[in-house]
Design a protein around this motif. Structure first.
Motif, short mmCIF file in Angstrom:
data_model
loop_
_atom_site.label_atom_id
_atom_site.label_comp_id
_atom_site.label_asym_id
_atom_site.label_seq_id
_atom_site.Cartn_x
_atom_site.Cartn_y
_atom_site.Cartn_z
N LEU A 1 -10.39 5.88 39.23
CA LEU A 1 -11.24 4.78 39.66
C LEU A 1 -10.91 4.33 41.08
CD1 LEU A 1 -11.29 2.64 36.37
CD2 LEU A 1 -13.02 4.26 37.20
N THR A 2 -9.66 4.53 41.49
CA THR A 2 -9.24 4.11 42.83
C THR A 2 -8.61 5.27 43.58
OG1 THR A 2 -7.01 3.45 42.15
CG2 THR A 2 -8.77 1.80 41.92
N LEU A 3 -8.55 5.15 44.92
CA LEU A 3 -7.91 6.18 45.74
C LEU A 3 -6.42 6.26 45.44
CD1 LEU A 3 -8.27 8.27 47.98
CD2 LEU A 3 -7.77 6.48 49.65
N THR A 4 -5.81 5.13 45.13
CA THR A 4 -4.38 5.12 44.80
C THR A 4 -4.10 5.96 43.56
OG1 THR A 4 -4.12 2.89 45.75
CG2 THR A 4 -2.41 3.65 44.22
N ASP A 5 -4.96 5.82 42.55
CA ASP A 5 -4.80 6.63 41.34
C ASP A 5 -5.03 8.11 41.64
OD1 ASP A 5 -4.31 4.37 39.87
OD2 ASP A 5 -6.39 4.14 39.17
N LEU A 6 -6.00 8.39 42.50
CA LEU A 6 -6.29 9.78 42.86
C LEU A 6 -5.10 10.39 43.60
CD1 LEU A 6 -8.07 12.25 43.20
CD2 LEU A 6 -9.11 11.15 45.19
N LYS A 7 -4.53 9.65 44.54
CA LYS A 7 -3.38 10.16 45.29
C LYS A 7 -2.21 10.43 44.35
CE LYS A 7 -2.48 7.90 49.14
NZ LYS A 7 -2.36 6.76 50.08
N ARG A 8 -2.02 9.52 43.40
CA ARG A 8 -0.93 9.69 42.45
C ARG A 8 -1.12 10.97 41.62
NH1 ARG A 8 -1.56 5.21 39.94
NH2 ARG A 8 -0.26 4.00 41.37
N GLU A 9 -2.37 11.24 41.22
CA GLU A 9 -2.65 12.43 40.44
C GLU A 9 -2.52 13.70 41.29
OE1 GLU A 9 -3.58 14.78 37.16
OE2 GLU A 9 -2.89 12.70 37.36
N LEU A 10 -2.94 13.65 42.55
CA LEU A 10 -2.80 14.80 43.45
C LEU A 10 -1.32 15.13 43.66
CD1 LEU A 10 -5.53 14.02 46.16
CD2 LEU A 10 -5.59 15.86 44.45
N ILE A 11 -0.51 14.10 43.81
CA ILE A 11 0.93 14.30 43.99
C ILE A 11 1.53 14.95 42.74
CG2 ILE A 11 3.16 13.12 44.26
CD1 ILE A 11 1.55 10.99 45.93
N ARG A 12 1.13 14.45 41.59
CA ARG A 12 1.66 14.99 40.33
C ARG A 12 1.27 16.46 40.16
NH1 ARG A 12 0.63 15.94 35.05
NH2 ARG A 12 -1.61 15.64 35.30
N GLN A 13 0.00 16.76 40.47
CA GLN A 13 -0.48 18.14 40.33
C GLN A 13 0.19 19.06 41.36
OE1 GLN A 13 -2.35 19.48 38.05
NE2 GLN A 13 -3.01 17.63 36.96
N GLY A 14 0.39 18.56 42.57
CA GLY A 14 1.05 19.36 43.61
C GLY A 14 2.48 19.70 43.23
N GLN A 15 3.21 18.72 42.72
CA GLN A 15 4.59 18.94 42.29
C GLN A 15 4.65 19.89 41.10
OE1 GLN A 15 5.75 14.86 41.64
NE2 GLN A 15 6.45 14.57 43.76
N LYS A 16 3.69 19.75 40.19
CA LYS A 16 3.63 20.62 39.02
C LYS A 16 3.37 22.07 39.45
CE LYS A 16 1.00 21.38 34.73
NZ LYS A 16 -0.15 20.90 33.92
#
Length: 340
Positions: free
Chosen positions: A82-97
């Motif tokens: 819903l927010t850019l902050t949530d999107l960034k958090r998910e992108l970081i998680r996926q990148g690390q994974k």
């Protein structure tokens, strides 16, 4: 202020991390430290970070492949944030994974490739971590011997040979100029990669192309090993289309004026006898002009390419973490990967 190049170099301190993966890790950290307020600003920051990384390297091919993959992931990522902050958090998680999973790719490739290896002799070129892992695994299950090219100008073949000998693998070093001489003794060629391009061709340590040409003439299979993060949407038509090519490569040096020398000493290894005809090195005529120019290995290294391009028609198979692919299969995989 976040320094993406410093983050990139920090990742490379781990000897198991390749340039494309280090670039992906650095771009993930960039998102973590970004203050972008919109998706447009975030993607723009990532693109700028990628350009910064590439500008710091003489050979940006590997980094370009990693950056291209990460940018495609960000722009094509399906999310319900819903927010850019949530999107960034998910992108970081996926990148690390992804970075964590990518560390297992060499093991997958080694296990896949060993199934194709039979008892016999293998020719490999320069130094590749995935090739090393494959050869060491093959040594545990098969009776193999390995010929390793010297791989000038960097001489990384010596590193490969030393590691194989230390592990008990029968191994010998071959001069780059002796590849045709040794080809009849080998069953197939096995090389690593800097990148596998959209045509299915290979970018690897210089000398790979001529080895592939000789292997084709001798009817010997030429196999390449490549982690999927090295698949690159690049379509070179010749050696000079590679991003690493520049005007200094194979450039001619300015001619120097000859100088006069009072005496010319005979080289220590000269075996000329009294019955041999006189040569320039044996002459005592002090009026002959001689050149004072000396050429060092460092100069040769600076004016020669470090990578070259091998056409897809010279490659038998590409072994990757996504399976064993023909060059045409690589092209199809790249189209699908970047189509989302």
């Amino acid at each position: 202020m976040f320094d993406i190049h410093q983050a990139f170099r920090r990742s490379l301190q781990n000897p198991e991390i390749a340039y494309p993966l280090a670039a992906i890790i650095a771009l993930t950290e960039l998102i973590e430290n970004s203050d972008a307020g919109t998706m447009f600003e975030l993607v723009n920051a990532i693109r700028q970070g990628a350009e910064t990384l590439k500008s710091k390297l003489e050979n940006p091919i590997g980094v370009d492949a990693g950056c291209e993959l990460f940018i495609a992931f960000v722009t094509l990522f399906h999310h319900e944030s819903l927010t850019l902050t949530d999107l960034k958090r998910e992108l970081i998680r996926q990148g690390q994974k992804y970075a964590e999973e990518a560390m297992t790719y060499r093991k997958k490739i080694a296990e896949l490739t060993v199934g194709f290896i039979k008892d016999g002799s293998i020719l490999t070129h320069s130094h590749s971590r995935v090739v090393m892992q494959t050869l060491l695994l093959a040594h545990q299950h098969k009776r193999i011997s390995v010929f390793v090219t010297e791989a000038r100008p960097r001489g990384l073949g010596l590193k490969t040979a030393e590691a194989l000998i230390a592990a008990g693998v029968p191994c010998t070093v071959v001069l780059d100029s002796a590849v045709a001489y040794v080809m009849d003794k080998v069953d197939f060629v096995l090389v690593g990669s800097e990148a596998v391009v959209e045509s299915g061709g290979l970018v690897n340590a210089v000398g790979s192309n001529q080895i592939a040409i000789i292997a084709r003439a001798a009817k010997k299979p030429f196999y390449a090993l490549a982690e999927s993060y090295k698949f690159h949407r690049l379509f070179p038509l010749s050696q000079y289309d590679l991003p690493s090519h520049n005007s200094k490569i194979l450039s001619f040096s300015s001619p120097s004026r000859p100088t006069r020398s009072a005496s010319i000493s005979r080289p220590a290894e000269d075996t000329t006898t009294a019955s041999d005809p006189p040569t320039a090195s044996a002459s005592t005529n002090d009026t002959e002009p001689t050149s004072s120019t000396s050429i060092t290995q460092q100069q040769i290294c600076k004016t020669n390419p470090h990578v070259d391009y091998t056409r897809p028609d010279l490659i038998s198979l590409v072994f990757s973490d996504v399976g064993s692919l023909t060059p045409e299969g690589v092209s199809q995989y790249l189209v699908g990967m970047f189509a989302g």
